[in-house]
Design a protein around this motif. Sequence first.
Motif, PDB file in Angstrom:
ATOM      1  N   ASP A 426      37.671  47.876  33.596  1.00 39.42           N
ATOM      2  CA  ASP A 426      39.040  47.375  33.709  1.00 39.42           C
ATOM      3  C   ASP A 426      39.087  45.862  33.586  1.00 39.42           C
ATOM      4  O   ASP A 426      39.938  45.208  34.166  1.00 39.42           O
ATOM      5  N   LYS A 427      38.169  45.279  32.813  1.00 36.45           N
ATOM      6  CA  LYS A 427      38.076  43.832  32.706  1.00 36.45           C
ATOM      7  C   LYS A 427      38.449  43.321  31.309  1.00 36.45           C
ATOM      8  O   LYS A 427      38.244  42.155  31.021  1.00 36.45           O
ATOM      9  N   THR A 428      38.977  44.175  30.451  1.00 39.94           N
ATOM     10  CA  THR A 428      39.308  43.745  29.096  1.00 39.94           C
ATOM     11  C   THR A 428      40.571  42.889  29.121  1.00 39.94           C
ATOM     12  O   THR A 428      41.602  43.316  29.650  1.00 39.94           O
ATOM     13  N   ARG A 429      40.479  41.686  28.547  1.00 44.69           N
ATOM     14  CA  ARG A 429      41.597  40.752  28.579  1.00 44.69           C
ATOM     15  C   ARG A 429      41.973  40.334  27.154  1.00 44.69           C
ATOM     16  O   ARG A 429      41.097  40.179  26.316  1.00 44.69           O
ATOM     17  N   ASP A 430      43.272  40.136  26.936  1.00 45.55           N
ATOM     18  CA  ASP A 430      43.787  39.569  25.692  1.00 45.55           C
ATOM     19  C   ASP A 430      44.373  38.198  26.016  1.00 45.55           C
ATOM     20  O   ASP A 430      45.378  38.093  26.742  1.00 45.55           O
ATOM     21  N   TYR A 431      43.741  37.141  25.500  1.00 46.82           N
ATOM     22  CA  TYR A 431      44.138  35.769  25.824  1.00 46.82           C
ATOM     23  C   TYR A 431      45.103  35.240  24.777  1.00 46.82           C
ATOM     24  O   TYR A 431      44.977  35.513  23.575  1.00 46.82           O
TER      25      TYR A 431
END
Length: 460
Positions: A426-431
Amino acid sequence: MRFSPVVAIEAADPAPPPHKRRKPPLARTALIRGAAQAGLRPTAIFVDLTGCRQVFRGLHNVLREARSLLDRLGIAARLAIAPAPGAAWALAFGRTSDTLTETLDPHLLSDLPPAALRLEPEVVDALHHLGIQTVGALMRIPRTSLPSRFGEQILLRIDQALGGIPEPLTAVKLQSPIYERMDFDGVAATLESTWSTFELLIQRISEDLLGRGCGARQLDIELFRPCDPSIQRTLHLTRPSRDPRGLFKLLRSALESQPPAPPPRRYEESTISDGFSAIALAVPIFQQMLPEQVELLDHERHIGQVEMDRLIERLRVRLGSGCVARARLIDSHVPEKRWRAETEDCPGDYPGDSSGDWAGDCPDAGATAARPLCLLAAPIEVGVMVAPSHDRDGRPVLVRRGSVARRVVHAVGPERIAGPWWEGNDKTRDYFDIETDSADRWWMFRVNETGKWYLQGEFL
Protein backbone atom coordinates in the motif's frame (compact mmCIF):
# COMPACT_ATOMS: atom_id res chain seq x y z
CA MET A 1 60.44 -8.38 13.53
CA ARG A 2 63.97 -9.11 14.70
CA PHE A 3 63.91 -12.19 12.46
CA SER A 4 62.25 -10.71 9.36
CA PRO A 5 60.64 -7.46 8.23
CA VAL A 6 57.60 -9.38 6.93
CA VAL A 7 55.41 -10.44 9.86
CA ALA A 8 51.71 -11.27 9.57
CA ILE A 9 49.08 -12.27 12.11
CA GLU A 10 46.80 -15.20 11.23
CA ALA A 11 46.98 -14.53 7.48
CA ALA A 12 43.81 -15.59 5.69
CA ASP A 13 44.13 -14.02 2.24
CA PRO A 14 42.05 -15.64 -0.52
CA ALA A 15 43.87 -17.78 -3.02
CA PRO A 16 44.72 -16.18 -6.38
CA PRO A 17 43.04 -17.39 -9.58
CA PRO A 18 44.49 -20.55 -11.14
CA HIS A 19 46.26 -18.75 -13.99
CA LYS A 20 48.26 -16.68 -11.46
CA ARG A 21 49.30 -19.52 -9.18
CA ARG A 22 53.00 -20.09 -8.73
CA LYS A 23 55.25 -22.00 -6.41
CA PRO A 24 55.62 -20.14 -3.10
CA PRO A 25 59.09 -19.16 -1.84
CA LEU A 26 60.73 -21.54 0.57
CA ALA A 27 61.48 -21.05 4.26
CA ARG A 28 58.60 -19.65 6.21
CA THR A 29 57.94 -20.03 9.90
CA ALA A 30 54.78 -19.88 11.96
CA LEU A 31 54.70 -19.19 15.70
CA ILE A 32 51.58 -20.73 17.18
CA ARG A 33 50.27 -19.67 20.58
CA GLY A 34 48.11 -22.26 22.31
CA ALA A 35 44.43 -21.54 22.84
CA ALA A 36 43.20 -20.81 26.34
CA GLN A 37 40.44 -23.41 26.05
CA ALA A 38 40.23 -26.69 24.25
CA GLY A 39 38.58 -26.52 20.89
CA LEU A 40 39.48 -22.89 20.20
CA ARG A 41 41.57 -22.15 17.15
CA PRO A 42 44.98 -20.82 18.27
CA THR A 43 46.31 -17.53 16.98
CA ALA A 44 49.35 -17.60 14.73
CA ILE A 45 52.18 -15.25 13.90
CA PHE A 46 53.68 -15.86 10.46
CA VAL A 47 57.25 -14.73 9.81
CA ASP A 48 58.59 -14.80 6.25
CA LEU A 49 62.19 -16.03 6.46
CA THR A 50 62.87 -15.92 2.74
CA GLY A 51 66.43 -14.67 2.29
CA CYS A 52 67.14 -14.59 6.05
CA ARG A 53 69.04 -17.89 6.20
CA GLN A 54 72.46 -16.29 5.70
CA VAL A 55 71.85 -13.66 8.38
CA PHE A 56 71.36 -16.28 11.11
CA ARG A 57 73.67 -18.90 9.55
CA GLY A 58 70.92 -21.46 9.13
CA LEU A 59 67.26 -21.83 9.94
CA HIS A 60 68.01 -24.06 12.92
CA ASN A 61 69.59 -21.03 14.62
CA VAL A 62 66.39 -19.06 14.04
CA LEU A 63 64.36 -21.82 15.63
CA ARG A 64 66.68 -22.08 18.61
CA GLU A 65 66.83 -18.30 19.23
CA ALA A 66 63.07 -17.86 18.86
CA ARG A 67 62.49 -20.64 21.38
CA SER A 68 64.91 -19.05 23.82
CA LEU A 69 63.25 -15.65 23.57
CA LEU A 70 59.75 -17.03 24.01
CA ASP A 71 60.81 -19.01 27.09
CA ARG A 72 62.35 -15.91 28.64
CA LEU A 73 59.15 -13.96 28.00
CA GLY A 74 57.04 -16.73 29.49
CA ILE A 75 55.03 -17.29 26.30
CA ALA A 76 53.85 -20.85 25.67
CA ALA A 77 54.08 -21.41 21.93
CA ARG A 78 54.85 -24.03 19.33
CA LEU A 79 57.31 -23.27 16.54
CA ALA A 80 57.54 -24.71 13.07
CA ILE A 81 59.50 -23.79 9.95
CA ALA A 82 58.23 -25.05 6.61
CA PRO A 83 58.24 -23.96 2.94
CA ALA A 84 54.57 -22.86 3.10
CA PRO A 85 52.55 -21.05 5.79
CA GLY A 86 49.85 -23.72 5.74
CA ALA A 87 52.40 -26.47 6.34
CA ALA A 88 54.05 -24.52 9.18
CA TRP A 89 50.67 -23.93 10.79
CA ALA A 90 49.77 -27.61 10.52
CA LEU A 91 53.08 -28.80 11.98
CA ALA A 92 52.93 -26.34 14.87
CA PHE A 93 49.33 -27.30 15.59
CA GLY A 94 49.71 -31.06 15.40
CA ARG A 95 53.07 -31.60 17.10
CA THR A 96 54.21 -30.83 20.61
CA SER A 97 57.86 -30.19 19.75
CA ASP A 98 59.45 -27.60 17.49
CA THR A 99 59.74 -28.71 13.86
CA LEU A 100 62.01 -27.70 11.00
CA THR A 101 61.55 -29.04 7.48
CA GLU A 102 62.75 -27.61 4.17
CA THR A 103 60.72 -29.93 1.93
CA LEU A 104 56.99 -30.37 1.59
CA ASP A 105 56.61 -34.09 2.08
CA PRO A 106 52.95 -35.17 2.38
CA HIS A 107 54.03 -37.89 4.79
CA LEU A 108 54.93 -35.20 7.36
CA LEU A 109 51.27 -34.20 7.52
CA SER A 110 49.68 -37.61 7.19
CA ASP A 111 49.60 -38.35 10.94
CA LEU A 112 48.22 -34.91 11.91
CA PRO A 113 44.52 -34.35 12.77
CA PRO A 114 42.32 -32.71 10.12
CA ALA A 115 42.03 -29.59 12.30
CA ALA A 116 45.68 -28.89 11.46
CA LEU A 117 44.53 -27.84 7.97
CA ARG A 118 42.70 -24.78 9.43
CA LEU A 119 39.29 -26.18 8.56
CA GLU A 120 36.05 -24.83 9.96
CA PRO A 121 34.79 -26.56 13.14
CA GLU A 122 31.73 -27.88 11.32
CA VAL A 123 33.94 -29.62 8.74
CA VAL A 124 36.17 -31.07 11.46
CA ASP A 125 33.12 -32.45 13.29
CA ALA A 126 31.77 -33.99 10.08
CA LEU A 127 35.11 -35.70 9.41
CA HIS A 128 35.21 -36.99 12.97
CA HIS A 129 31.75 -38.54 12.68
CA LEU A 130 32.85 -40.27 9.48
CA GLY A 131 35.87 -41.79 11.24
CA ILE A 132 38.48 -39.65 9.43
CA GLN A 133 41.00 -38.93 12.19
CA THR A 134 44.13 -37.97 10.23
CA VAL A 135 45.13 -35.87 7.25
CA GLY A 136 46.46 -38.99 5.55
CA ALA A 137 43.05 -40.65 5.69
CA LEU A 138 41.51 -37.50 4.29
CA MET A 139 43.93 -37.38 1.37
CA ARG A 140 43.07 -40.95 0.41
CA ILE A 141 39.52 -39.85 -0.40
CA PRO A 142 39.09 -38.86 -4.09
CA ARG A 143 39.43 -35.11 -4.52
CA THR A 144 36.38 -34.89 -6.76
CA SER A 145 34.09 -36.05 -3.96
CA LEU A 146 35.43 -33.74 -1.22
CA PRO A 147 33.76 -30.43 -2.26
CA SER A 148 30.31 -31.96 -2.54
CA ARG A 149 30.59 -33.40 0.97
CA PHE A 150 32.58 -30.79 2.90
CA GLY A 151 32.57 -27.61 0.80
CA GLU A 152 35.10 -25.89 -1.44
CA GLN A 153 37.35 -24.76 1.41
CA ILE A 154 38.74 -28.21 2.14
CA LEU A 155 40.58 -28.49 -1.20
CA LEU A 156 41.97 -24.97 -0.73
CA ARG A 157 43.37 -25.81 2.70
CA ILE A 158 44.91 -29.06 1.48
CA ASP A 159 46.62 -27.32 -1.44
CA GLN A 160 47.87 -24.52 0.83
CA ALA A 161 49.37 -27.01 3.27
CA LEU A 162 51.13 -28.85 0.41
CA GLY A 163 52.38 -25.63 -1.19
CA GLY A 164 50.26 -25.98 -4.33
CA ILE A 165 48.59 -22.61 -3.83
CA PRO A 166 50.63 -19.60 -2.73
CA GLU A 167 49.52 -17.87 0.44
CA PRO A 168 50.96 -14.33 0.42
CA LEU A 169 51.45 -12.70 3.80
CA THR A 170 50.03 -9.28 4.60
CA ALA A 171 52.80 -7.71 6.63
CA VAL A 172 51.99 -5.79 9.79
CA LYS A 173 53.08 -2.18 9.38
CA LEU A 174 55.10 -1.03 12.36
CA GLN A 175 54.65 2.66 13.17
CA SER A 176 56.00 4.34 16.23
CA PRO A 177 53.33 6.33 18.12
CA ILE A 178 53.13 10.08 17.74
CA TYR A 179 53.29 11.38 21.30
CA GLU A 180 54.71 14.50 22.90
CA ARG A 181 54.72 15.47 26.57
CA MET A 182 56.17 18.30 28.61
CA ASP A 183 56.44 18.39 32.41
CA PHE A 184 56.59 21.69 34.22
CA ASP A 185 59.10 22.51 36.95
CA GLY A 186 56.26 23.87 39.01
CA VAL A 187 52.50 24.10 38.58
CA ALA A 188 50.96 26.22 35.82
CA ALA A 189 48.29 28.20 37.61
CA THR A 190 46.03 28.94 34.62
CA LEU A 191 45.30 27.45 31.24
CA GLU A 192 46.32 30.68 29.50
CA SER A 193 49.88 30.31 30.77
CA THR A 194 50.23 26.98 28.91
CA TRP A 195 49.41 28.19 25.37
CA SER A 196 53.10 28.57 24.46
CA THR A 197 53.68 24.98 25.59
CA PHE A 198 50.81 23.78 23.43
CA GLU A 199 52.26 25.60 20.45
CA LEU A 200 55.63 23.92 20.97
CA LEU A 201 54.11 20.43 21.29
CA ILE A 202 51.93 20.91 18.22
CA GLN A 203 54.94 22.09 16.25
CA ARG A 204 56.82 18.91 17.17
CA ILE A 205 53.84 16.73 16.23
CA SER A 206 53.47 18.54 12.90
CA GLU A 207 57.14 17.93 12.09
CA ASP A 208 56.70 14.23 12.91
CA LEU A 209 53.63 14.02 10.67
CA LEU A 210 55.48 15.83 7.89
CA GLY A 211 58.30 13.29 8.04
CA ARG A 212 55.81 10.45 7.67
CA GLY A 213 53.85 12.19 4.92
CA CYS A 214 50.68 11.97 7.00
CA GLY A 215 48.10 14.21 8.58
CA ALA A 216 46.29 13.91 11.89
CA ARG A 217 42.68 12.67 11.95
CA GLN A 218 42.39 12.55 15.74
CA LEU A 219 44.22 14.52 18.40
CA ASP A 220 44.16 13.53 22.08
CA ILE A 221 44.99 16.10 24.76
CA GLU A 222 45.76 15.22 28.35
CA LEU A 223 46.28 17.78 31.14
CA PHE A 224 47.92 16.35 34.25
CA ARG A 225 47.00 17.82 37.64
CA PRO A 226 49.03 17.48 40.84
CA CYS A 227 46.36 15.79 42.97
CA ASP A 228 43.33 15.08 40.80
CA PRO A 229 42.93 12.76 37.79
CA SER A 230 44.07 14.15 34.47
CA ILE A 231 41.70 15.99 32.12
CA GLN A 232 41.37 14.42 28.67
CA ARG A 233 39.97 15.91 25.47
CA THR A 234 39.70 14.44 21.95
CA LEU A 235 39.57 16.31 18.64
CA HIS A 236 38.26 14.60 15.50
CA LEU A 237 39.31 16.22 12.23
CA THR A 238 37.25 16.10 9.05
CA ARG A 239 40.35 15.80 6.85
CA PRO A 240 44.02 14.98 7.48
CA SER A 241 45.88 18.02 8.75
CA ARG A 242 49.37 18.89 9.96
CA ASP A 243 48.95 22.67 9.96
CA PRO A 244 50.29 23.87 13.35
CA ARG A 245 48.24 27.07 13.35
CA GLY A 246 44.98 25.34 12.48
CA LEU A 247 45.50 22.56 15.02
CA PHE A 248 46.34 25.08 17.75
CA LYS A 249 43.18 27.07 17.08
CA LEU A 250 41.04 23.95 17.31
CA LEU A 251 42.79 22.81 20.47
CA ARG A 252 42.36 26.20 22.10
CA SER A 253 38.67 26.30 21.19
CA ALA A 254 38.17 22.80 22.59
CA LEU A 255 39.74 23.66 25.93
CA GLU A 256 38.07 27.05 26.29
CA SER A 257 34.61 25.74 25.42
CA GLN A 258 34.63 22.90 27.95
CA PRO A 259 32.38 23.29 31.01
CA PRO A 260 34.07 23.95 34.35
CA ALA A 261 35.08 21.07 36.56
CA PRO A 262 32.53 19.81 39.11
CA PRO A 263 32.92 21.09 42.69
CA PRO A 264 35.24 19.04 44.93
CA ARG A 265 33.82 16.62 47.44
CA ARG A 266 36.20 17.80 50.19
CA TYR A 267 37.75 21.16 50.67
CA GLU A 268 41.22 19.61 50.52
CA GLU A 269 40.63 18.50 46.92
CA SER A 270 41.99 20.69 44.17
CA THR A 271 39.94 21.96 41.25
CA ILE A 272 40.78 22.76 37.66
CA SER A 273 41.91 26.25 38.71
CA ASP A 274 44.67 24.80 40.90
CA GLY A 275 46.85 24.33 37.83
CA PHE A 276 48.56 21.68 35.78
CA SER A 277 51.82 19.81 36.20
CA ALA A 278 52.25 18.40 32.67
CA ILE A 279 50.70 18.41 29.20
CA ALA A 280 50.65 15.56 26.66
CA LEU A 281 49.50 15.42 23.05
CA ALA A 282 49.03 12.24 21.02
CA VAL A 283 47.88 11.42 17.49
CA PRO A 284 46.33 7.91 17.63
CA ILE A 285 44.80 8.15 14.14
CA PHE A 286 46.64 9.65 11.20
CA GLN A 287 46.25 9.27 7.46
CA GLN A 288 48.45 9.57 4.40
CA MET A 289 48.28 13.01 2.82
CA LEU A 290 48.58 12.89 -0.95
CA PRO A 291 49.15 15.98 -3.09
CA GLU A 292 45.85 17.39 -4.33
CA GLN A 293 45.58 18.36 -7.99
CA VAL A 294 43.18 21.30 -8.17
CA GLU A 295 41.85 22.20 -11.60
CA LEU A 296 42.03 25.80 -12.72
CA LEU A 297 38.27 26.25 -12.95
CA ASP A 298 37.65 24.22 -9.78
CA HIS A 299 39.83 26.33 -7.51
CA GLU A 300 36.98 28.21 -5.84
CA ARG A 301 35.02 25.02 -5.20
CA HIS A 302 38.08 23.44 -3.57
CA ILE A 303 38.59 26.46 -1.31
CA GLY A 304 34.93 26.39 -0.36
CA GLN A 305 35.13 22.71 0.56
CA VAL A 306 38.18 23.34 2.75
CA GLU A 307 36.41 26.20 4.52
CA MET A 308 33.34 24.01 5.02
CA ASP A 309 35.45 21.29 6.64
CA ARG A 310 37.04 23.83 8.97
CA LEU A 311 33.62 25.17 9.91
CA ILE A 312 32.43 21.65 10.74
CA GLU A 313 35.47 21.12 12.94
CA ARG A 314 34.86 24.36 14.85
CA LEU A 315 31.15 23.58 15.30
CA ARG A 316 31.90 20.11 16.63
CA VAL A 317 34.44 21.55 19.04
CA ARG A 318 32.03 24.22 20.30
CA LEU A 319 28.77 22.26 20.31
CA GLY A 320 29.96 18.71 20.79
CA SER A 321 30.74 15.88 18.41
CA GLY A 322 27.18 14.53 18.38
CA CYS A 323 25.56 17.90 17.63
CA VAL A 324 26.84 18.17 14.06
CA ALA A 325 25.75 15.68 11.42
CA ARG A 326 25.82 15.45 7.66
CA ALA A 327 23.16 13.98 5.44
CA ARG A 328 24.17 10.93 3.40
CA LEU A 329 22.12 9.76 0.46
CA ILE A 330 20.69 6.24 0.65
CA ASP A 331 19.57 4.01 -2.19
CA SER A 332 15.84 4.40 -1.62
CA HIS A 333 13.06 5.74 -3.82
CA VAL A 334 10.86 6.89 -0.92
CA PRO A 335 11.82 10.57 -0.36
CA GLU A 336 11.67 10.61 3.45
CA LYS A 337 13.87 7.47 3.59
CA ARG A 338 16.40 8.62 1.02
CA TRP A 339 18.89 10.04 3.53
CA ARG A 340 20.24 9.58 7.02
CA ALA A 341 22.17 11.82 9.37
CA GLU A 342 25.66 10.63 10.24
CA THR A 343 27.93 11.78 13.02
CA GLU A 344 31.34 10.59 14.12
CA ASP A 345 29.69 7.79 16.12
CA CYS A 346 28.42 6.18 12.90
CA PRO A 347 30.60 3.55 11.27
CA GLY A 348 32.52 4.52 8.19
CA ASP A 349 34.04 7.87 7.28
CA TYR A 350 34.23 10.81 9.59
CA PRO A 351 31.48 13.40 9.14
CA GLY A 352 32.55 16.04 6.74
CA ASP A 353 35.08 13.76 5.13
CA SER A 354 35.70 15.29 1.74
CA SER A 355 37.71 12.36 0.45
CA GLY A 356 34.72 11.13 -1.53
CA ASP A 357 31.46 12.30 -3.02
CA TRP A 358 28.73 11.41 -0.59
CA ALA A 359 26.04 11.68 -3.21
CA GLY A 360 27.88 9.06 -5.21
CA ASP A 361 26.86 6.44 -2.65
CA CYS A 362 23.35 6.48 -4.12
CA PRO A 363 23.35 4.65 -7.46
CA ASP A 364 20.68 6.85 -9.07
CA ALA A 365 21.73 10.13 -7.42
CA GLY A 366 21.32 12.99 -9.87
CA ALA A 367 19.34 10.82 -12.32
CA THR A 368 15.87 11.56 -10.90
CA ALA A 369 13.57 14.47 -11.57
CA ALA A 370 13.76 17.79 -9.72
CA ARG A 371 13.11 17.56 -6.02
CA PRO A 372 12.04 20.35 -3.63
CA LEU A 373 14.62 21.81 -1.29
CA CYS A 374 12.12 21.83 1.56
CA LEU A 375 10.63 18.50 2.62
CA LEU A 376 8.12 18.34 5.43
CA ALA A 377 8.99 16.27 8.48
CA ALA A 378 5.96 14.12 7.69
CA PRO A 379 3.54 14.28 4.74
CA ILE A 380 0.40 16.33 5.44
CA GLU A 381 -2.95 15.10 4.17
CA VAL A 382 -4.71 17.65 1.96
CA GLY A 383 -7.98 17.78 0.06
CA VAL A 384 -7.73 17.65 -3.72
CA MET A 385 -10.28 17.94 -6.53
CA VAL A 386 -9.31 16.19 -9.76
CA ALA A 387 -10.45 16.48 -13.34
CA PRO A 388 -12.35 14.66 -14.61
CA SER A 389 -14.03 14.37 -11.22
CA HIS A 390 -15.30 10.84 -11.80
CA ASP A 391 -11.80 9.57 -12.68
CA ARG A 392 -9.86 8.40 -9.65
CA ASP A 393 -6.61 8.82 -11.58
CA GLY A 394 -7.43 12.36 -12.71
CA ARG A 395 -5.12 15.36 -12.50
CA PRO A 396 -5.37 17.82 -9.58
CA VAL A 397 -7.19 21.11 -10.31
CA LEU A 398 -7.90 22.38 -6.77
CA VAL A 399 -5.99 21.89 -3.51
CA ARG A 400 -7.33 22.65 -0.05
CA ARG A 401 -4.72 23.02 2.67
CA GLY A 402 -6.43 23.62 5.96
CA SER A 403 -9.10 26.21 5.41
CA VAL A 404 -7.44 27.73 2.32
CA ALA A 405 -8.23 26.44 -1.15
CA ARG A 406 -5.90 27.09 -4.09
CA ARG A 407 -6.55 26.59 -7.78
CA VAL A 408 -3.89 24.56 -9.64
CA VAL A 409 -2.47 26.47 -12.60
CA HIS A 410 0.09 23.91 -13.79
CA ALA A 411 0.61 20.25 -12.88
CA VAL A 412 3.41 17.99 -14.02
CA GLY A 413 3.10 14.28 -13.40
CA PRO A 414 2.39 11.68 -12.39
CA GLU A 415 5.73 10.18 -11.31
CA ARG A 416 5.11 6.80 -9.74
CA ILE A 417 7.22 5.79 -6.73
CA ALA A 418 6.74 2.51 -4.91
CA GLY A 419 8.12 1.55 -1.52
CA PRO A 420 9.99 -1.67 -0.69
CA TRP A 421 7.90 -4.77 -1.16
CA TRP A 422 8.70 -6.04 2.35
CA GLU A 423 6.92 -3.00 3.84
CA GLY A 424 3.60 -3.86 2.23
CA ASN A 425 1.81 -3.21 -1.04
CA ASP A 426 0.00 0.00 0.00
CA LYS A 427 2.97 2.31 -0.59
CA THR A 428 2.53 3.11 -4.29
CA ARG A 429 2.50 6.88 -4.81
CA ASP A 430 1.83 9.13 -7.82
CA TYR A 431 3.73 12.41 -7.41
CA PHE A 432 2.72 15.73 -9.01
CA ASP A 433 4.69 18.96 -9.24
CA ILE A 434 2.01 21.66 -9.12
CA GLU A 435 1.84 25.45 -9.20
CA THR A 436 -1.09 27.26 -7.62
CA ASP A 437 -2.70 30.59 -8.51
CA SER A 438 -0.80 32.19 -5.58
CA ALA A 439 2.56 31.25 -7.19
CA ASP A 440 3.16 28.45 -4.67
CA ARG A 441 4.90 25.40 -6.03
CA TRP A 442 4.15 22.20 -4.13
CA TRP A 443 5.17 18.57 -4.40
CA MET A 444 2.23 16.28 -3.74
CA PHE A 445 1.42 12.62 -4.11
CA ARG A 446 -1.62 10.39 -4.23
CA VAL A 447 -1.67 6.95 -2.61
CA ASN A 448 -3.18 4.72 -5.27
CA GLU A 449 -4.57 2.13 -2.89
CA THR A 450 -6.47 4.64 -0.70
CA GLY A 451 -6.97 7.61 -3.06
CA LYS A 452 -5.78 10.06 -0.38
CA TRP A 453 -3.57 13.05 -1.21
CA TYR A 454 -0.57 14.29 0.78
CA LEU A 455 1.72 17.31 0.62
CA GLN A 456 5.36 16.19 0.71
CA GLY A 457 7.42 19.33 0.09
CA GLU A 458 7.62 22.86 -1.29
CA PHE A 459 9.86 24.37 -3.93
CA LEU A 460 11.46 27.58 -2.66
